[in-house]
Design a protein around this motif. Sequence first.
Motif, PDB file in Angstrom:
ATOM      1  N   THR A   7      64.303  33.661 -24.610  1.00 40.92           N
ATOM      2  CA  THR A   7      63.258  34.578 -24.150  1.00 40.92           C
ATOM      3  C   THR A   7      62.791  34.106 -22.788  1.00 40.92           C
ATOM      4  OG1 THR A   7      62.567  34.997 -26.427  1.00 40.92           O
ATOM      5  CG2 THR A   7      61.002  35.572 -24.690  1.00 40.92           C
ATOM      6  N   LEU A   8      62.904  34.978 -21.784  1.00 35.88           N
ATOM      7  CA  LEU A   8      62.542  34.588 -20.422  1.00 35.88           C
ATOM      8  C   LEU A   8      61.033  34.574 -20.243  1.00 35.88           C
ATOM      9  CD1 LEU A   8      65.274  36.504 -18.406  1.00 35.88           C
ATOM     10  CD2 LEU A   8      65.324  34.185 -19.339  1.00 35.88           C
ATOM     11  N   THR A   9      60.568  33.566 -19.506  1.00 32.09           N
ATOM     12  CA  THR A   9      59.134  33.381 -19.273  1.00 32.09           C
ATOM     13  C   THR A   9      58.816  33.541 -17.792  1.00 32.09           C
ATOM     14  OG1 THR A   9      59.317  31.011 -18.848  1.00 32.09           O
ATOM     15  CG2 THR A   9      59.062  31.697 -21.172  1.00 32.09           C
ATOM     16  N   LYS A  10      57.533  33.658 -17.486  1.00 30.83           N
ATOM     17  CA  LYS A  10      57.089  33.716 -16.090  1.00 30.83           C
ATOM     18  C   LYS A  10      57.517  32.459 -15.354  1.00 30.83           C
ATOM     19  CE  LYS A  10      52.956  34.303 -13.227  1.00 30.83           C
ATOM     20  NZ  LYS A  10      53.092  33.073 -12.459  1.00 30.83           N
ATOM     21  N   ALA A  11      57.453  31.313 -16.014  1.00 25.25           N
ATOM     22  CA  ALA A  11      57.877  30.046 -15.390  1.00 25.25           C
ATOM     23  C   ALA A  11      59.358  30.088 -15.019  1.00 25.25           C
ATOM     24  CB  ALA A  11      57.585  28.874 -16.317  1.00 25.25           C
ATOM     25  N   ASP A  12      60.180  30.732 -15.844  1.00 23.21           N
ATOM     26  CA  ASP A  12      61.595  30.884 -15.509  1.00 23.21           C
ATOM     27  C   ASP A  12      61.753  31.645 -14.194  1.00 23.21           C
ATOM     28  OD1 ASP A  12      62.508  29.617 -17.872  1.00 23.21           O
ATOM     29  OD2 ASP A  12      62.466  31.523 -18.977  1.00 23.21           O
ATOM     30  N   TYR A  13      60.991  32.729 -14.047  1.00 22.93           N
ATOM     31  CA  TYR A  13      61.066  33.536 -12.831  1.00 22.93           C
ATOM     32  C   TYR A  13      60.454  32.812 -11.639  1.00 22.93           C
ATOM     33  CZ  TYR A  13      63.050  37.556 -15.104  1.00 22.93           C
ATOM     34  OH  TYR A  13      63.920  38.390 -15.754  1.00 22.93           O
ATOM     35  N   ASP A  14      59.361  32.090 -11.856  1.00 21.41           N
ATOM     36  CA  ASP A  14      58.748  31.329 -10.765  1.00 21.41           C
ATOM     37  C   ASP A  14      59.742  30.330 -10.186  1.00 21.41           C
ATOM     38  OD1 ASP A  14      56.361  32.700 -11.035  1.00 21.41           O
ATOM     39  OD2 ASP A  14      55.391  31.126 -12.229  1.00 21.41           O
ATOM     40  N   ALA A  15      60.593  29.760 -11.029  1.00 22.61           N
ATOM     41  CA  ALA A  15      61.596  28.797 -10.571  1.00 22.61           C
ATOM     42  C   ALA A  15      62.808  29.491  -9.945  1.00 22.61           C
ATOM     43  CB  ALA A  15      62.040  27.912 -11.733  1.00 22.61           C
ATOM     44  N   ALA A  16      63.232  30.619 -10.498  1.00 20.76           N
ATOM     45  CA  ALA A  16      64.483  31.253 -10.080  1.00 20.76           C
ATOM     46  C   ALA A  16      64.357  32.158  -8.854  1.00 20.76           C
ATOM     47  CB  ALA A  16      65.060  32.058 -11.245  1.00 20.76           C
ATOM     48  N   LEU A  17      63.268  32.888  -8.735  1.00 21.68           N
ATOM     49  CA  LEU A  17      63.182  33.905  -7.683  1.00 21.68           C
ATOM     50  C   LEU A  17      63.277  33.344  -6.266  1.00 21.68           C
ATOM     51  CD1 LEU A  17      60.675  36.477  -9.190  1.00 21.68           C
ATOM     52  CD2 LEU A  17      63.175  36.455  -9.269  1.00 21.68           C
ATOM     53  N   PRO A  18      62.647  32.220  -5.944  1.00 20.62           N
ATOM     54  CA  PRO A  18      62.832  31.685  -4.581  1.00 20.62           C
ATOM     55  C   PRO A  18      64.293  31.339  -4.285  1.00 20.62           C
ATOM     56  CG  PRO A  18      60.915  30.675  -5.611  1.00 20.62           C
ATOM     57  CD  PRO A  18      61.628  31.461  -6.686  1.00 20.62           C
ATOM     58  N   GLU A  19      65.007  30.836  -5.274  1.00 21.86           N
ATOM     59  CA  GLU A  19      66.422  30.513  -5.076  1.00 21.86           C
ATOM     60  C   GLU A  19      67.243  31.780  -4.863  1.00 21.86           C
ATOM     61  OE1 GLU A  19      70.060  28.042  -7.183  1.00 21.86           O
ATOM     62  OE2 GLU A  19      68.034  27.778  -7.947  1.00 21.86           O
ATOM     63  N   ILE A  20      66.915  32.843  -5.584  1.00 24.25           N
ATOM     64  CA  ILE A  20      67.626  34.117  -5.404  1.00 24.25           C
ATOM     65  C   ILE A  20      67.333  34.682  -4.016  1.00 24.25           C
ATOM     66  CG2 ILE A  20      67.816  36.500  -6.209  1.00 24.25           C
ATOM     67  CD1 ILE A  20      67.165  35.378  -9.058  1.00 24.25           C
ATOM     68  N   GLU A  21      66.071  34.642  -3.592  1.00 21.28           N
ATOM     69  CA  GLU A  21      65.723  35.147  -2.260  1.00 21.28           C
ATOM     70  C   GLU A  21      66.415  34.330  -1.171  1.00 21.28           C
ATOM     71  OE1 GLU A  21      61.419  35.192  -2.712  1.00 21.28           O
ATOM     72  OE2 GLU A  21      61.472  37.390  -2.738  1.00 21.28           O
ATOM     73  N   ASN A  22      66.531  33.023  -1.350  1.00 19.04           N
ATOM     74  CA  ASN A  22      67.236  32.187  -0.390  1.00 19.04           C
ATOM     75  C   ASN A  22      68.715  32.565  -0.340  1.00 19.04           C
ATOM     76  OD1 ASN A  22      67.311  29.954   1.503  1.00 19.04           O
ATOM     77  ND2 ASN A  22      68.480  28.889  -0.070  1.00 19.04           N
ATOM     78  N   ALA A  23      69.314  32.813  -1.497  1.00 18.46           N
ATOM     79  CA  ALA A  23      70.720  33.230  -1.541  1.00 18.46           C
ATOM     80  C   ALA A  23      70.902  34.570  -0.837  1.00 18.46           C
ATOM     81  CB  ALA A  23      71.208  33.312  -2.991  1.00 18.46           C
ATOM     82  N   MET A  24      69.924  35.464  -0.946  1.00 11.37           N
ATOM     83  CA  MET A  24      69.982  36.746  -0.257  1.00 11.37           C
ATOM     84  C   MET A  24      69.990  36.531   1.252  1.00 11.37           C
ATOM     85  SD  MET A  24      67.284  38.884  -2.607  1.00 11.37           S
ATOM     86  CE  MET A  24      67.313  40.370  -1.613  1.00 11.37           C
ATOM     87  N   THR A  25      69.186  35.599   1.713  1.00 11.51           N
ATOM     88  CA  THR A  25      69.099  35.299   3.142  1.00 11.51           C
ATOM     89  C   THR A  25      70.398  34.700   3.661  1.00 11.51           C
ATOM     90  OG1 THR A  25      66.721  34.920   2.946  1.00 11.51           O
ATOM     91  CG2 THR A  25      67.805  33.985   4.873  1.00 11.51           C
TER      92      THR A  25
END
Length: 120
Positions: A20-38
């Motif tokens: 079950t995905l949590t807010k903490a999972d997204y807090d950790a993952a989203l910056p890495e995804i945005e960096n990969a987008m860049t």
Amino acid sequence: MIQIEHSQSGDIITLRASGTLTKADYDAALPEIENAMTLAKGPLHMLIRLEDFHGWEIDALWKDLTFDLKHRGEFGSIAVVGDTKLEEWGVWLSSFFAKSEVRYFSFEAEDDARSWLEKT
């Protein structure tokens, strides 16, 4: 939990979502995804692998939806690999709201999913 793997080309990432995905999972993952987008040379393609996936806590779902809306149209193709009809149905339904092409693949067809992403 969300685990992220980067391809050598830098244009495809694999997200492994389990439990079950949590807010903490997204807090950790989203910056890495945005960096990969860049760093991607073009639109970032994603392979989302659902492994014993049980959905989201409400705060996590909200974080996911707001991220998706913020970056709508910025992603390349998205392949979702799973093993249930409910996951397949969810991908089909979400494809109507995404600007990216989204396809569902079974675990047995994961190689096809990767090939499709490399061609798009």
